[in-house]
Scaffold this active site. Structure first.
Site, short mmCIF file in Angstrom:
data_model
loop_
_atom_site.label_atom_id
_atom_site.label_comp_id
_atom_site.label_asym_id
_atom_site.label_seq_id
_atom_site.Cartn_x
_atom_site.Cartn_y
_atom_site.Cartn_z
N SER A 3 0.87 -1.34 0.25
CA SER A 3 -0.12 -0.06 0.13
C SER A 3 0.98 1.33 0.08
CB SER A 3 -0.81 0.06 0.36
OG SER A 3 -1.90 1.13 1.00
N ASN A 4 0.07 2.33 0.53
CA ASN A 4 1.57 3.82 0.54
C ASN A 4 0.86 4.66 1.30
OD1 ASN A 4 -1.05 5.37 -0.44
ND2 ASN A 4 -0.66 4.04 -2.29
#
Ligand code: CTP
Length: 415
Positions: free
Chosen positions: A215-216
């Site tokens: 993810s980020n």
């Protein structure tokens, strides 16, 4: 603007309710009341019991020219919590204590002010004042977030000397700030009425196995702020959001997704019926082709290689499918911000791109503030320094309205 407003009695014909709660700053509510009266407003004052310990109702009664309500059962007016709520163009609570914020956030209704708030349909503006330690207490922060998510305008208190002798953030907002918020609320811009806006927000999560994902750092704050701004300006919103800790704004259709592929599906479904797409989500560019069915085990390995495949570029895909929609993208960059953003603007066939340097101190992922350059397909450029994401959201909407030939629509599409 305020001077003009004052001289033209700009609030003539408007009925405002001023709620005063038990803070030492209650005396400043007198100045606010006078200014509102100077501008022609009719003002009904409600005081909590705590407020009456600091100021007498008589002061507000004389200055407002109306009976001050301090009690649900004072007998002067039947059901003031209903009648005032129905008539009001805006409610202002100034000063608002931490206790008041908690009651309003939770929907408690044990006095005339908190009970009235459960009945109002008009804009509500709250100007807190308290000691700095209280303003930064996690519980107060949470209550403010809940209220903001519901569309209440909570003005940040100012930094300065407080009654405790400390210098911290907790002073009641300046009178001009409060009046400006009232004007914005009362003359709410409805320039987005009739627009149906598809907003994406937050990160995506691409599963590696049942317990891990790629993810980020996106928090969703920018996309949620845009959704809230569109609602406040009369538009409808479908918010497609990746995992985020935020509470979606009220009166917004929210679709929760996890992966880029789920986000692509949800956006594709809603895109044809929308007039504008604003793609603020930080979509993962790569994903494992298939998530492992069981947890990946260490098995004594000192390293592991994970194959990744590209995700679909949702923005480019939808832009290619557009009929009459305006399409707005974001560019999260760490270097050569403008040239990369221009490439994305052209490459993805966008009308507008909001470029930001995610490495800038005080802005970017997770932060409440952001700085940005907005570029249009026709070569216009608007530059914005660090500001709250909610304000930047309004600037983005202004740019879409001004630079993208947004077709004005008099009335809402579904309401
Ligand atoms: N975007 C998208 N689908 C993707 C990746 C990005 O729709 N798979 C959108 C983002 O929501 C944003 C815009 O494309 O509005 C630009 O995203 P950004 O991450 O800045 O750039 P990328 O196109 O992913 O390119 P790069 O990672 O090389 O900078």
């Amino acid at each position: 603007m305020l001077d003009d407003a004052k001289s033209t009695a700009v609030l003539a014909g408007k009925h405002l309710v001023l709620g005063v709660t038990g803070s030492i700053a209650a005396y400043k509510a007198v100045g606010v009341l006078r200014a509102l009266r100077d501008q022609g407003a009719t003002v009904s004052v409600l005081m909590t019991e705590g407020a009456t310990k600091f100021m007498t109702p008589l002061t507000f009664e004389v200055l407002s020219g109306r009976r001050v309500v301090t009690n649900l059962f004072d007998g002067h007016e039947t059901m003031p919590h209903l009648t005032l709520a129905e008539d009001a163009d805006a409610v202002l609570v100034a000063p608002a204590t931490a206790h008041f914020l908690a009651k309003a956030a939770l929907g408690l209704a044990d006095d005339v002010l908190s009970t009235m708030l459960l009945n109002v349909q008009c804009p509500v503006i709250v100007a807190p004042a308290m000691d700095g330690e209280m303003w930064t207490h996690p519980t107060v922060i949470q209550h403010v977030e809940i209220l903001r998510a519901r569309g209440v305008v909570v003005l940040d208190p100012e930094v300065g000397p407080l009654a405790s002798g400390r210098v911290a953030q907790g002073r009641l907002s300046a009178e001009t700030t409060v009046l400006e918020a009232i004007h914005t609320a009362v003359f709410r811009q409805a320039d987005w009425r009739g627009q149906r806006v598809l907003v994406s927000a937050g990160p995506t999560q691409e599963p590696l196995d049942p317990v891990r994902f790629l993810s980020n750092r996106s928090s969703g704050k920018m996309g949620y702020a845009i959704a809230e701004a569109v609602r406040a300006r009369g538009g409808e919103v479908v918010l497609v959001t990746g995992p985020s800790a935020l509470i979606p704004p009220s009166r917004v259709t929210t679709v929760h997704v996890n992966t880029a592929s789920e986000m692509a599906d949800a956006l594709s479904q809603h895109f044809p019926s929308c007039t504008v797409l604003i793609m603020a989500a930080a979509v993962a560019d790569f994903r494992p082709p298939m998530a492992a069915s069981g947890k990946l085990k260490k098995q004594g390995r000192s390293e592991i290689e994970i194959a990744l495949e590209a995700t679909p570029d949702i923005l480019a895909m939808l832009s290619a499918r557009r009929t009459s929609q305006i399409v707005v993208g974001f560019a999260a960059e760490t270097e050569q911000v403008l040239s990369h953003a221009k490439d994305k603007l052209v490459g993805k066939g966008l009308d507008l791109i909001v470029a930001n340097d995610v490495t800038q101190a005080g802005g970017g992922f997770g932060s409440d503030d952001n700085a940005a350059v907005i570029l249009s397909a026709r070569g216009e450029q608007r530059v914005f320094g660090l500001m709250p994401k909610r304000r930047l959201a309004d600037e983005i909407l202004n740019a879409v309205r001004d630079l993208c030939l947004m077709v004005p629509r008099g009335e809402s599409l579904v309401e």
